[in-house]
Design a protein around this motif. Sequence first.
Motif, mmCIF file in Angstrom:
data_model
loop_
_atom_site.group_PDB
_atom_site.id
_atom_site.type_symbol
_atom_site.label_atom_id
_atom_site.label_comp_id
_atom_site.label_asym_id
_atom_site.label_seq_id
_atom_site.Cartn_x
_atom_site.Cartn_y
_atom_site.Cartn_z
ATOM 1 N N VAL A 29 -12.640 -17.917 -27.030
ATOM 2 C CA VAL A 29 -13.528 -19.210 -27.242
ATOM 3 C C VAL A 29 -12.980 -20.185 -26.432
ATOM 4 O O VAL A 29 -13.545 -20.994 -25.548
ATOM 5 C CB VAL A 29 -13.537 -19.865 -28.848
ATOM 6 C CG1 VAL A 29 -13.971 -21.144 -28.911
ATOM 7 C CG2 VAL A 29 -13.736 -18.773 -29.669
ATOM 8 N N CYS A 30 -11.641 -20.551 -26.177
ATOM 9 C CA CYS A 30 -11.048 -21.496 -25.335
ATOM 10 C C CYS A 30 -10.448 -20.931 -23.991
ATOM 11 O O CYS A 30 -9.782 -21.474 -23.289
ATOM 12 C CB CYS A 30 -10.226 -22.425 -26.161
ATOM 13 S SG CYS A 30 -8.693 -21.557 -26.732
ATOM 14 N N GLY A 31 -9.915 -19.612 -24.179
ATOM 15 C CA GLY A 31 -9.353 -18.910 -23.049
ATOM 16 C C GLY A 31 -7.808 -19.005 -23.289
ATOM 17 O O GLY A 31 -6.910 -18.561 -22.287
ATOM 18 N N GLY A 67 -7.092 5.818 -33.535
ATOM 19 C CA GLY A 67 -6.763 4.766 -32.815
ATOM 20 C C GLY A 67 -7.795 3.842 -32.332
ATOM 21 O O GLY A 67 -7.600 3.152 -31.495
ATOM 22 N N ASN A 68 -8.969 3.921 -33.050
ATOM 23 C CA ASN A 68 -10.147 3.125 -32.601
ATOM 24 C C ASN A 68 -9.718 1.717 -33.470
ATOM 25 O O ASN A 68 -9.516 1.741 -34.595
ATOM 26 C CB ASN A 68 -11.400 3.688 -33.140
ATOM 27 C CG ASN A 68 -11.544 5.075 -32.283
ATOM 28 O OD1 ASN A 68 -11.282 5.020 -30.885
ATOM 29 N ND2 ASN A 68 -11.978 6.052 -32.840
ATOM 30 N N ILE A 69 -10.263 0.428 -32.516
ATOM 31 C CA ILE A 69 -10.231 -0.488 -33.211
ATOM 32 C C ILE A 69 -11.685 -1.053 -34.053
ATOM 33 O O ILE A 69 -12.497 -0.899 -33.326
ATOM 34 C CB ILE A 69 -9.630 -1.687 -32.227
ATOM 35 C CG1 ILE A 69 -8.306 -1.403 -31.630
ATOM 36 C CG2 ILE A 69 -9.614 -3.194 -32.798
ATOM 37 C CD1 ILE A 69 -7.967 -2.086 -30.349
ATOM 38 N N HIS A 70 -11.399 -1.662 -35.366
ATOM 39 C CA HIS A 70 -12.770 -1.936 -35.685
ATOM 40 C C HIS A 70 -12.360 -3.408 -36.432
ATOM 41 O O HIS A 70 -11.578 -3.631 -36.962
ATOM 42 C CB HIS A 70 -12.810 -1.025 -37.033
ATOM 43 C CG HIS A 70 -13.078 0.248 -36.485
ATOM 44 N ND1 HIS A 70 -14.381 0.929 -36.155
ATOM 45 C CD2 HIS A 70 -12.239 1.241 -36.635
ATOM 46 C CE1 HIS A 70 -14.093 2.084 -35.785
ATOM 47 N NE2 HIS A 70 -13.104 2.672 -36.141
ATOM 48 N N GLU A 71 -13.220 -4.466 -36.013
ATOM 49 C CA GLU A 71 -13.353 -5.877 -36.385
ATOM 50 C C GLU A 71 -13.751 -5.700 -37.896
ATOM 51 O O GLU A 71 -14.744 -5.203 -38.362
ATOM 52 C CB GLU A 71 -13.717 -6.685 -35.516
ATOM 53 C CG GLU A 71 -13.242 -6.648 -34.196
ATOM 54 C CD GLU A 71 -14.224 -7.648 -33.381
ATOM 55 O OE1 GLU A 71 -14.932 -8.413 -33.662
ATOM 56 O OE2 GLU A 71 -13.740 -7.790 -31.977
ATOM 57 N N THR A 72 -12.929 -6.513 -38.766
ATOM 58 C CA THR A 72 -13.351 -6.639 -40.008
ATOM 59 C C THR A 72 -13.870 -8.241 -40.086
ATOM 60 O O THR A 72 -14.757 -8.626 -41.222
ATOM 61 C CB THR A 72 -12.223 -6.373 -41.013
ATOM 62 O OG1 THR A 72 -10.964 -7.292 -40.794
ATOM 63 C CG2 THR A 72 -12.237 -4.912 -41.102
ATOM 64 N N PHE A 73 -13.275 -9.061 -39.329
ATOM 65 C CA PHE A 73 -13.718 -10.620 -39.509
ATOM 66 C C PHE A 73 -13.669 -10.911 -37.885
ATOM 67 O O PHE A 73 -12.462 -10.807 -37.480
ATOM 68 C CB PHE A 73 -13.026 -11.376 -40.369
ATOM 69 C CG PHE A 73 -13.309 -12.813 -40.207
ATOM 70 C CD1 PHE A 73 -14.104 -13.319 -40.767
ATOM 71 C CD2 PHE A 73 -12.496 -13.539 -39.468
ATOM 72 C CE1 PHE A 73 -14.543 -14.596 -40.948
ATOM 73 C CE2 PHE A 73 -12.902 -15.203 -39.544
ATOM 74 C CZ PHE A 73 -14.009 -15.590 -40.239
ATOM 75 N N ASN A 74 -14.557 -11.830 -37.433
ATOM 76 C CA ASN A 74 -14.393 -12.415 -36.191
ATOM 77 C C ASN A 74 -15.326 -13.837 -36.226
ATOM 78 O O ASN A 74 -16.660 -13.688 -36.111
ATOM 79 C CB ASN A 74 -14.765 -11.370 -34.865
ATOM 80 C CG ASN A 74 -14.336 -12.353 -33.632
ATOM 81 O OD1 ASN A 74 -14.090 -13.404 -33.376
ATOM 82 N ND2 ASN A 74 -14.218 -11.105 -32.512
ATOM 83 N N ASN A 75 -14.748 -14.865 -35.901
ATOM 84 C CA ASN A 75 -15.547 -16.100 -35.996
ATOM 85 C C ASN A 75 -16.058 -16.822 -34.614
ATOM 86 O O ASN A 75 -16.295 -17.682 -34.454
ATOM 87 C CB ASN A 75 -14.940 -17.219 -36.698
ATOM 88 C CG ASN A 75 -13.484 -17.673 -36.398
ATOM 89 O OD1 ASN A 75 -12.942 -17.200 -35.452
ATOM 90 N ND2 ASN A 75 -13.189 -18.975 -36.823
ATOM 91 N N LYS A 80 -18.370 -20.597 -30.896
ATOM 92 C CA LYS A 80 -19.110 -21.060 -29.739
ATOM 93 C C LYS A 80 -20.477 -21.704 -29.873
ATOM 94 O O LYS A 80 -20.912 -22.540 -28.957
ATOM 95 C CB LYS A 80 -19.311 -19.668 -28.870
ATOM 96 C CG LYS A 80 -17.986 -18.831 -28.292
ATOM 97 C CD LYS A 80 -18.507 -17.679 -27.682
ATOM 98 C CE LYS A 80 -17.265 -17.432 -26.553
ATOM 99 N NZ LYS A 80 -17.459 -16.162 -25.878
ATOM 100 N N ASN A 81 -21.032 -21.489 -30.870
ATOM 101 C CA ASN A 81 -22.128 -22.102 -31.474
ATOM 102 C C ASN A 81 -22.178 -23.433 -31.909
ATOM 103 O O ASN A 81 -22.876 -24.033 -32.820
ATOM 104 C CB ASN A 81 -22.986 -21.246 -32.209
ATOM 105 C CG ASN A 81 -23.639 -20.179 -31.263
ATOM 106 O OD1 ASN A 81 -23.901 -20.246 -30.113
ATOM 107 N ND2 ASN A 81 -23.707 -18.849 -32.074
#
Length: 88
Positions: A29-31, A67-75, A80-81
């Motif tokens: 979002v902000c870097g 070893g795979n990454i799965h997001e459960t939450f990401n805002n 960004k909106n």
Amino acid sequence: MLAVTFLRRKFMKVAVSIKIIEKYGRCPVCGSDKIGNGSILNIEDISFKRTCRECGWIVKGVVDGEGNIHETFNNCCDLKNGGNKDEK
């Protein structure tokens, strides 16, 4: 044999931690790439959480046995909106 299994698990944890840091080390979002003072990168056995104090970004996820990454939450998209910072 037990030592080999132990070392394989340790190596996998390190490899997964590196993948998480590469993917979530910089806030989308902000870097900001700062960790500490309110910005968190917490990696547990099978889960992780990264937050950004600057903009309120939060991502949580789990790592499967391969070893795979799965997001459960990401805002990220919400922020960004112009959406709410708080986790839903």
